[in-house]
Design a protein around this motif. Structure first.
Motif, PDB file in Angstrom:
ATOM      1  N   ARG A 387       0.824  -1.204   0.000  1.00 20.02           N
ATOM      2  CA  ARG A 387       0.000   0.000   0.000  1.00 20.02           C
ATOM      3  C   ARG A 387       0.858   1.252   0.000  1.00 20.02           C
ATOM      4  N   VAL A 388       1.942   1.210   0.733  1.00 23.42           N
ATOM      5  CA  VAL A 388       2.809   2.377   0.844  1.00 23.42           C
ATOM      6  C   VAL A 388       4.100   2.104   0.079  1.00 23.42           C
ATOM      7  N   LEU A 394      10.200   4.812  -5.390  1.00 27.10           N
ATOM      8  CA  LEU A 394       9.977   5.965  -6.259  1.00 27.10           C
ATOM      9  C   LEU A 394      11.205   6.252  -7.095  1.00 27.10           C
ATOM     10  N   VAL A 395      12.375   6.192  -6.457  1.00 26.02           N
ATOM     11  CA  VAL A 395      13.601   6.540  -7.163  1.00 26.02           C
ATOM     12  C   VAL A 395      13.978   5.466  -8.163  1.00 26.02           C
ATOM     13  N   ILE A 514       9.817  19.795   0.216  1.00 26.91           N
ATOM     14  CA  ILE A 514       9.565  19.083   1.461  1.00 26.91           C
ATOM     15  C   ILE A 514      10.610  18.024   1.748  1.00 26.91           C
ATOM     16  N   ASN A 515      11.280  17.575   0.727  1.00 24.90           N
ATOM     17  CA  ASN A 515      12.291  16.535   0.914  1.00 24.90           C
ATOM     18  C   ASN A 515      13.645  17.128   0.562  1.00 24.90           C
ATOM     19  N   ILE A 565       5.700   9.918  -0.535  1.00 25.02           N
ATOM     20  CA  ILE A 565       7.090  10.172  -0.897  1.00 25.02           C
ATOM     21  C   ILE A 565       7.893  10.031   0.388  1.00 25.02           C
ATOM     22  N   GLY A 566       8.622   8.957   0.490  1.00 27.76           N
ATOM     23  CA  GLY A 566       9.232   8.642   1.760  1.00 27.76           C
ATOM     24  C   GLY A 566       8.203   7.943   2.635  1.00 27.76           C
ATOM     25  N   SER A 567       8.471   7.843   3.900  1.00 35.71           N
ATOM     26  CA  SER A 567       7.577   7.124   4.810  1.00 35.71           C
ATOM     27  C   SER A 567       6.580   8.043   5.503  1.00 35.71           C
ATOM     28  N   MET A 568       6.750   9.363   5.407  1.00 27.81           N
ATOM     29  CA  MET A 568       5.894  10.280   6.163  1.00 27.81           C
ATOM     30  C   MET A 568       5.212  11.332   5.297  1.00 27.81           C
TER      31      MET A 568
END
Length: 624
Positions: A387-388, A394-395, A514-515, A565-568
């Motif tokens: 799900r996540v 992504l990369v 944000i990242n 994007i990432g875990s959070m």
């Protein structure tokens, strides 16, 4: 034993008789002995003779059968002067068995001047599954390169048609494959190089120098320009250094004159050695296949590629269950097959269907263009089970599942040629493979247009299917093609376009820093996706007017869920209002940005609606 006992008894009786009766009795006993022993000896001799004859008969071999079996293991080549080869039929005096005639007749047919006859011969060979092993070997040793390549591109061909690659030359004394690879790279010309090629070459030579110094001196030199980690004192990451060299050679192989230097420097054999050594490293093998595929674009190198044994390697790779490996092999073999393929597939252009020779006429093309951080063999897979999706997904880790255009669309529409395109993109300049590379949408569109035209795109009716930034590239390519008369066929044969979450009016991705790792220094691609980008607005306005004028059929899909994007971090990358082109249906789908082009199953709405659009848009062309 009974005979011996009887003789002993008679002798004892003779010894006990008196002398007068002894003489009379002894002759009687002798006659009895002769009578019984004679019959026994005669019967025994006859029995032994019978057994010997029976054994001899059972052990006798048919010498004619033996000779025929011997002949099956060899190919007898007549010693004919070279100057007479062209005027003499090599098959006119071949002494073969009746059951081998079909094999030799097919060989002769494959060498005829009539192209249709040659193709028919290769097809019949590829469909032969009842031959003995020696018959496949006859074809393998006696066929010409054109036939060999045709067999490699035939789906049902038996791998026994292909001889193992010839033995590789021994490495020089006190040398290694890494050192030989570095020497090959250093020997390539330093002319006609753009900034990125210069960067890759200098980086590879620098890193390999540090690695070799560490191997010989026993100390690993920390840091370097391209290795962002520290290795142990006793272990040098040679495979990583080889990757740097291979990436540089991939770029060099895109220059035709440099391909000649690669071949002259023994590159075909060295790359084959590396391919065998790194069977468990897909990245190394992928770059090697890319180099061979680029070299195959040069017709004068075909003979060297065949003689070095690469065709047998490609034939085996083409049958691989790994779509990426099979697609790279299919590209190389298509570039080698001048008998049935007039197009040339440059680096980054891959045919998903048909990858083999086929009797099915191809009536239309479907092109798949991925988006930002996508890939030809990653974007168009089935939806992931997780799900996540993590940042690494992504990369771009090596996670390639089933490719639905190849497995589903090819079966539902076999008359289509399905092409996917791959190009490098980055979210941030931090992650750019080449720091000097700043490719705008306009630059990439011209680059891809040139490659696609070389692949014959525009010769048939076609549909474009794009995801995210790939849709902006499609729009720019069509606008650029409309300005060039030599590319007018692309415009005239474009029937429709499918956009999967394409940010026609910009994306939130460009507005959020944000990242820090990826967006502190946004790449040029990301900057062009911002809502206030003048170039993006001009592209949208020009294409909308152009598409209406050409009456293109358009289908738009858009995500409704945010993307992790990432875990959070969650971000709605392309909102509904940005995905609205202004023409065509706009269909919201309850998935995120990454899964908008990844159907869960073949029965999922995403795939079925896509298939419906393709069939309806190309209905007239597919019926012809």
């Amino acid at each position: 034993m009974s005979l011996g006992a009887y003789c002993v008894t008679c002798c004892r009786r003779i010894g006990t008789l008196v002398s007068r009766s002894k003489s009379r009795t002894s002759w009687r006993n002798i006659r009895n002995i002769v009578r019984y022993t004679g019959s026994l000896i005669l019967g025994g001799s006859l029995y032994l003779a019978y057994e010997v004859l029976a054994l001899k008969k059972s052990l006798t071999l048919d010498t004619e059968v033996v000779e025929r079996e011997k002949m099956k293991s060899y190919i007898y080549v007549h010693t004919v002067p070279v100057d007479k080869l062209e005027s003499r039929d090599p098959f006119c005096t071949v002494d073969i068995e009746e059951h081998d005639c079909a094999v030799w007749l097919l060989l002769k047919k494959s060498l005829e001047d009539d192209r249709a006859a040659r193709l028919e011969a290769v097809r019949e060979m590829s469909e032969a599954h009842h031959w003995h092993d020696y018959q496949y070997r006859i074809i393998a040793q006696a066929c010409d390169p054109r036939t060999l390549i045709g067999l490699a591109r035939s789906k049902e061909s038996d791998l026994r048609f292909f001889l193992p690659p010839p033995p590789l030359p021994s490495l020089k004394e006190d040398s290694s494959t890494e050192e030989e690879l570095r020497h090959l790279l250093a020997s390539l010309p330093q002319t006609e190089l753009d900034e990125c090629l210069q960067y890759f070459t200098s980086l590879a030579l620098s890193e390999s120098s540090q690695s070799l110094a560490a191997q010989k001196g026993g100390l690993w030199c920390f840091g370097g320009n391209g290795l962002p980690y520290v290795e142990s004192f006793g272990e040098v990451p040679s495979a990583t250094v080889e990757m740097f060299c291979l990436e540089a050679i991939v770029k060099h192989s895109e220059i035709p004159s440099h391909c000649d230097h690669i071949e002259a420097g023994g590159g075909l054999q060295l790359l084959q050695r590396l391919y065998q050594l790194h069977k468990d490293c897909p990245k190394v093998q992928r770059n090697i296949l890319r180099i061979i595929g680029n070299m195959a674009l040069n017709d004068h190198l075909h003979s060297a590629i065949v003689q070095s044994g690469w065709v047998s390697i490609m034939a085996e790779a083409l049958k691989s269950y790994h779509i990426m490996e099979a697609s790279h092999a299919a590209r190389t073999l298509a570039n080698l097959d001048r008998e049935t393929v007039s197009e040339k597939y440059q680096d980054g252009v891959y045919v998903l269907h048909p990858q083999c020779r086929t009797g099915q006429p191809i009536k239309a093309d479907v092109l798949f263009i991925h988006g930002l951080m996508g890939a030809a063999f990653k974007t168009w897979r089935q939806q992931d089970s997780e799900r996540v999706l993590t940042e690494n997904a992504l990369v771009g880790e090596d996670r390639y599942t089933t490719c639905w255009p190849k497995t589903w669309l090819a079966k539902d529409c076999p008359a289509l040629r399905i092409i996917c395109v791959e190009y490098d993109t980055n979210l941030s300049d931090w992650r750019a493979r080449c720091p000097m590379e700043r490719k705008s949408i306009a630059f990439r569109s011209n680059e891809l247009l040139s490659k696609l035209r070389a692949a014959g795109v525009g010769d048939r009716p076609m549909i474009w299917i794009s995801h995210s930034m790939g849709g902006l590239l499609v729009k720019k390519m069509l606008l650029e093609a409309s300005k060039k008369p030599e590319l007018s066929a692309i415009i005239n044969n474009t029937r429709g376009i499918i956009f999967y979450s394409v940010p026609h009016h910009g994306s939130h991705l460009a507005e959020y820093s944000i990242n820090v790792r990826y967006l502190l220094f946004p790449s040029l691609e990301v900057k062009e996706l911002s809502k206030d980008s003048p170039a993006l607005k001009i592209l949208q306005d020009d294409f909308l007017e152009f598409a209406k004028d050409k009456n293109f059929q358009v289908l738009n899909f858009v995500e409704t869920q945010p993307t992790y994007i990432g875990s959070m971090i969650k971000l709605h990358i392309v909102p509904v209002e940005s995905a609205d082109l202004g023409i065509g249906d706009l269909i919201p789908v309850d998935v995120n940005h990454l899964n908008i082009c990844k159907p869960k199953t073949k029965d999922a709405f995403l795939y079925q609606r896509t298939l419906q659009f393709i069939c309806e848009t190309l209905a007239r062309d597919l019926e012809k």
